[in-house]
Design an enzyme around this catalytic site. Sequence first.
Site, PDB file in Angstrom:
ATOM      1  N   SER A 189      -7.874  -4.970  -4.492  1.00 32.97           N
ATOM      2  CA  SER A 189      -9.070  -4.398  -3.547  1.00 32.97           C
ATOM      3  C   SER A 189      -9.676  -3.147  -4.100  1.00 32.97           C
ATOM      4  O   SER A 189      -9.013  -2.649  -5.180  1.00 32.97           O
ATOM      5  CB  SER A 189      -8.669  -4.191  -2.403  1.00 32.97           C
ATOM      6  OG  SER A 189      -7.833  -3.045  -2.346  1.00 32.97           O
ATOM      7  N   TYR A 197       0.829  -1.170   0.120  1.00 32.54           N
ATOM      8  CA  TYR A 197      -0.010  -0.056   0.122  1.00 32.54           C
ATOM      9  C   TYR A 197       0.716   1.176  -0.057  1.00 32.54           C
ATOM     10  O   TYR A 197       1.187   1.859   1.047  1.00 32.54           O
ATOM     11  CB  TYR A 197      -0.856  -0.204   1.270  1.00 32.54           C
ATOM     12  CG  TYR A 197      -2.033  -1.039   1.446  1.00 32.54           C
ATOM     13  CD1 TYR A 197      -2.391  -1.642   0.118  1.00 32.54           C
ATOM     14  CD2 TYR A 197      -2.846  -0.885   2.360  1.00 32.54           C
ATOM     15  CE1 TYR A 197      -3.386  -2.732   0.367  1.00 32.54           C
ATOM     16  CE2 TYR A 197      -3.840  -1.865   2.651  1.00 32.54           C
ATOM     17  CZ  TYR A 197      -4.311  -2.706   1.428  1.00 32.54           C
ATOM     18  OH  TYR A 197      -5.370  -3.613   1.478  1.00 32.54           O
ATOM     19  N   ILE A 238       0.268 -11.045  -4.114  1.00 32.30           N
ATOM     20  CA  ILE A 238       0.616  -9.592  -3.918  1.00 32.30           C
ATOM     21  C   ILE A 238      -1.020  -9.101  -3.881  1.00 32.30           C
ATOM     22  O   ILE A 238      -1.566  -9.358  -4.821  1.00 32.30           O
ATOM     23  CB  ILE A 238       1.532  -8.956  -4.967  1.00 32.30           C
ATOM     24  CG1 ILE A 238       3.057  -9.704  -4.656  1.00 32.30           C
ATOM     25  CG2 ILE A 238       1.414  -7.548  -4.955  1.00 32.30           C
ATOM     26  CD1 ILE A 238       3.790  -9.656  -5.900  1.00 32.30           C
ATOM     27  N   LYS A 239      -1.077  -8.090  -3.167  1.00 33.83           N
ATOM     28  CA  LYS A 239      -2.487  -7.263  -2.910  1.00 33.83           C
ATOM     29  C   LYS A 239      -2.161  -5.979  -3.088  1.00 33.83           C
ATOM     30  O   LYS A 239      -1.310  -5.405  -2.470  1.00 33.83           O
ATOM     31  CB  LYS A 239      -3.215  -7.851  -1.794  1.00 33.83           C
ATOM     32  CG  LYS A 239      -4.636  -7.256  -1.701  1.00 33.83           C
ATOM     33  CD  LYS A 239      -4.761  -6.009  -0.929  1.00 33.83           C
ATOM     34  CE  LYS A 239      -5.929  -5.370  -1.196  1.00 33.83           C
ATOM     35  NZ  LYS A 239      -5.900  -3.975  -0.720  1.00 33.83           N
ATOM     36  N   VAL A 240      -2.544  -5.321  -4.081  1.00 37.96           N
ATOM     37  CA  VAL A 240      -2.691  -3.844  -4.236  1.00 37.96           C
ATOM     38  C   VAL A 240      -3.973  -3.383  -4.540  1.00 37.96           C
ATOM     39  O   VAL A 240      -4.820  -4.077  -4.643  1.00 37.96           O
ATOM     40  CB  VAL A 240      -1.639  -3.313  -5.516  1.00 37.96           C
ATOM     41  CG1 VAL A 240      -0.198  -3.841  -5.193  1.00 37.96           C
ATOM     42  CG2 VAL A 240      -2.019  -4.214  -6.948  1.00 37.96           C
TER      43      VAL A 240
END
Lengths: 307, 307, 307, 307, 307
Positions: free
Chosen positions: B252, B171, B203-205
Amino acid sequence: MSERVKEILTWYGSDNPGTLTNLARLMNHGALAGTGRLVILPVDQGFEHGPGRSFAMNPAAYDPRYHFQLAIEAGCNAYAAPLGFLEAGAREFAGQLPLILKLSNHDVLLEEKDPAQAITGSVQDAVRLGCVGIGFTIYPGSEHRLAMYSQLRALAEEAKQRGLAVVVWSYPRGSGLSKDGETAIDVTAYAAHIAAQLGAHLIKVKLPTAHLEQAAAKKVYEKEGVPTGTLAERVRHVVQSTFDGRRIVIFSGGAADTDEAVFEQVRAIRDGGGFGSIIGRNSFQRKKPDALRFLKTIMDIYSGARK
Amino acid sequence: MSERVKEILTWYGSDNPGTLTNLARLMNHGALAGTGRLVILPVDQGFEHGPGRSFAMNPAAYDPRYHFQLAIEAGCNAYAAPLGFLEAGAREFAGQLPLILKLSNHDVLLEEKDPAQAITGSVQDAVRLGCVGIGFTIYPGSEHRLAMYSQLRALAEEAKQRGLAVVVWSYPRGSGLSKDGETAIDVTAYAAHIAAQLGAHLIKVKLPTAHLEQAAAKKVYEKEGVPTGTLAERVRHVVQSTFDGRRIVIFSGGAADTDEAVFEQVRAIRDGGGFGSIIGRNSFQRKKPDALRFLKTIMDIYSGARK
Amino acid sequence: MSERVKEILTWYGSDNPGTLTNLARLMNHGALAGTGRLVILPVDQGFEHGPGRSFAMNPAAYDPRYHFQLAIEAGCNAYAAPLGFLEAGAREFAGQLPLILKLSNHDVLLEEKDPAQAITGSVQDAVRLGCVGIGFTIYPGSEHRLAMYSQLRALAEEAKQRGLAVVVWSYPRGSGLSKDGETAIDVTAYAAHIAAQLGAHLIKVKLPTAHLEQAAAKKVYEKEGVPTGTLAERVRHVVQSTFDGRRIVIFSGGAADTDEAVFEQVRAIRDGGGFGSIIGRNSFQRKKPDALRFLKTIMDIYSGARK
Amino acid sequence: MSERVKEILTWYGSDNPGTLTNLARLMNHGALAGTGRLVILPVDQGFEHGPGRSFAMNPAAYDPRYHFQLAIEAGCNAYAAPLGFLEAGAREFAGQLPLILKLSNHDVLLEEKDPAQAITGSVQDAVRLGCVGIGFTIYPGSEHRLAMYSQLRALAEEAKQRGLAVVVWSYPRGSGLSKDGETAIDVTAYAAHIAAQLGAHLIKVKLPTAHLEQAAAKKVYEKEGVPTGTLAERVRHVVQSTFDGRRIVIFSGGAADTDEAVFEQVRAIRDGGGFGSIIGRNSFQRKKPDALRFLKTIMDIYSGARK
Amino acid sequence: MSERVKEILTWYGSDNPGTLTNLARLMNHGALAGTGRLVILPVDQGFEHGPGRSFAMNPAAYDPRYHFQLAIEAGCNAYAAPLGFLEAGAREFAGQLPLILKLSNHDVLLEEKDPAQAITGSVQDAVRLGCVGIGFTIYPGSEHRLAMYSQLRALAEEAKQRGLAVVVWSYPRGSGLSKDGETAIDVTAYAAHIAAQLGAHLIKVKLPTAHLEQAAAKKVYEKEGVPTGTLAERVRHVVQSTFDGRRIVIFSGGAADTDEAVFEQVRAIRDGGGFGSIIGRNSFQRKKPDALRFLKTIMDIYSGARK
């Protein structure tokens, strides 16, 4: 093994045979095998500058496998990259070329006058990925430099115990230096010497300019008439400053607008007694056939196949 | 096992079979099992924003068991939460769905321009709670980012040795960035790339906007004509920036006022080659039947059952 | 064992039998044994405020043995104190009541806006002194909070491995909060939730006021109509915020001028579903017979023997 | 062993027999053996103030052996000094008197408002030099105090495990206090109490004045009528504040211009229930025969041989 | 072994035979073997000032082997250098002269008012390179001094356990001192005393001036009439301040424009009871034959062969 490689190995009398073996692997691989000269492909620009800035001009380079292949096809001595990029190809290309795991990185999503670094890999990572050595960057001139020297030393001790080679990127930066000072000949020689004192086997610095940054150094250089007028002379001084040539020092390009300008630099490195080049953006930011031609020319200059 | 899952596992050639097993569990669970797409339920908002702000609109969600049940009934691939929430249900729901233990958290009882984090769990906690992986947040752009990268790397090394998967929330925030910059396409791609270089498997961005934050990046994006006009194009660029699609990247939601807007985003993720969504507040801040309908629609879009 | 205690133990499904045993000891000791309600005697005021301010009004309390005796005679569930006070009586009173070793303390010989803490004991100390658990204070809202959360987590992990219970004092303070904010209902609920997420078995907060401190929380509380008008409602909200009542939450008094006011608070705690009280200064700063009468009244309210 | 020493040992019920043995050695050595009173010779002034300022008035004292001999001939209970001074005599005087290794020191080549300390020895050093205990200084009131408390606690835990006694110098100083506040009765009592809570067996404070430093304490002291008018009363309050006399508290002199004034102070310590004195500069900064006479008078006052 | 060396070894009664053996090797090597006097060659100027400033006036000195050879031919007692320089010759010259590995260094690419240091080697490095001891620099007067004292102590403890000698460079610098104060007699004596208290076997300070820096010290020196008028008197005071001559103290030159001025200083060190000299720049910054003549004169003064 060539006499030259054997000679170079004698300079590392305090290292164990494991580390010598990996140093030999580094020097005995690729187009320059056995010459004692090296061309290494480094690709950490994705981390250091961002992926778009690094790879958009040659989108094939987004794929981590691309760089393994480029280094192999070009006959580079080794490929150096951060953890993620090596993990993404180490099994597929296992045994095909020497690898160097960079253990420190820095990004530019926050710009700081005095750069610091993150530890982004471990010696054990280098071992499990089959690397011949670890890489680490220090920023002499930064207010964080002493912490970096201490970290490097601890990692180097562990690496040597485990038979790995230690490659140090020594980049003067930070509030101790002017912009011109970052590549000044006195500062570059100093930065290379510090890396050698910290136990590096192979040191990478930028090509120095004739600028003299520190007043106390300037006085001595002028009094003693240290030759710094040509690039070859400056390379020679850097080599001299790293244990009188008994440590491997390689260079990355300064500002070079054309390929021919790069080749001129390579000739100066060769003539000044430098051990080779580390060529990143100039390699992977062009199409592969062009890169292979470009790298071949450089290697030919080093090997003597080309003037 | 589906060909797609087998293919994805080949991207992780440096991981041990234990980690591959847990990655496979993640991809082979729930409504999207075998598709290579994932929808994950994350619930750390109680810690990050406070319990009232997170759960007052659906008081059933104060109970930690609620989220296990929601994730199971909705057919999510996994449920991710901090230590306390997982401890409160791990025995009751043991073996019923893959769990991810978030090892870092931050609260807003003190707002800071440059966010840092507390370490709120250990790899050993993840092992004893039967998790398939660990989660960790980094804040590229914060003056504390380098410490976070270093912590992540150390935890990731330990997790991989113990056969767990590593999930990173990347983030961008902090004094290095403008407010718009936090979701700029160049910054989002950079943040995803850093996570991949640090060894993340997943990976979450956040979904990126078309804004270009960094001048040096903007110049390259414009010169090379990197397509960033549509959301799908931007997703594609993020996927490309994480090892040319050879790492799992999920997203997200950005600002989405209506369910339909969220579904539009999901279509863009799918069309851009993204691997799925992580959907927190939009899931547990509505009544369960509504949440199940909502999540089913999303999963249907990913699976192709719905356009 | 009572059904209520058995029920409470089921909430801690991720703990080992050693920790459950110590939680059971805590709940099965003293006048409230088996009820699931607790009254704990804490005496760290000597460290926190100084010995004169703490004990001059009842000089018998300078003697560390006094507090063991008071807790035993009053039928408290446990006695919590720093290292020195427990070391000074642990042998003499071994096995006579559950002990909690406070592992963190702070003094006021230097006042700071953002309180930090010293680590004043170890998990091993708690083991060798025969304690049932460790105690730790966090100050959500302080700029040092993230370090405290991380320390708590590490100590809690070690304590749980060794079969001890973890008791957390969660006291919002510091530059993130106004003076009123320290006991605001939203902040108190948030502080209790954080402690629960960090793995606390038993949480101690101050009785909350109806003040809403954080704008983003206030908006939600008002929109959703969270009942906070009476003290019992506020207790209920705190209990709800700590895993919907599946963690033990106890309270210390707010400003109470008379004994009757304290009893009113205790009734509110009981009616709001709180699990009990931690009563320090109101116990040991009066003569023992008076203290015993006072504590008996409180326990009678909790047990139902008195309205 | 005398009944008094046996009684004192009962106060340390949580210590192992090894530590009790060393506490007994301390109390059973020298002219005051068995009385429960102690006179200790400390010599760290060379480190704390510089060698010239400390020894120029009695140059024999530059020799580290001098202090061992002085302590033995005077019949002191123990000799306390930093690593270098103990290393320089521990073999020659092995077994001739109890030794205390000071593990923390501070110099005045840089003056700071908030003093910190260096760790100048280890518990293992104390063991290998045959010491009965370790010494450590804390500075309540300094912004570094919490770190010092934490260090002390960790060293004390290790020392106790290894059967050593823990001696704490508690010297209020720093930005939390006025100059007068450093020896105020409320602050001195508080400082002694903190040391006791941190697990000290033997505590050393300065003789307190009647000044009351902290407003909240002043209110209580005045309301409760704590007697602080005479030095003996103030000593009694400090003793009371350290676990109601169940920890050994000794004192160093305040401003005393004449020997007779020191003897008056010693009588006040004795009459107030203090356990003895720590006498440094007044011992080694005069010629040895004079020092022996001076110390004998003090010991006679403590033993009752002299009024 | 000479009686003088045997006598000196008795001063180190707390050290193990391994350390005594290495101290004996140091004193029994070279032209001054057995005299109890020492001349040591230190070469860390490349790190501390840069290679050009250090070696350009005698380019043979760029080669690390040069310094081994110079020290051997001159009959120095030992050669002290950082990791890199020792690694580059330790095998070739193994067993030919005692080596001291400097474990701390500092560079001047960033100038700071309060100098700190990097840890540039380990005790294990010293062991594997066959050294007789470790070297460490402290900067009394710097705001980082307490951390340096603590590091030195920890390294010294490890070195002593492993049978090595501990050599401390004690250089007063930093915001606590005026420029003149750095070499003031009171400060120099204090700095030497601190090093001795931290457990140094051999201490190196600069030759002191008659300046008195600290007001409190000045008062005592003047009152007691400490003789500081001649250099020999000042050396004597420094020797006295380091345990009354029971620790080895050696000196480096102050401002000396001519060789004869250096020889005068050496006579003062000898006459004042100093143990020898550490001579860096004056040795390796002249041609070797000249350096050998220069060093022979110094050694002859120490041995008594020359007045």
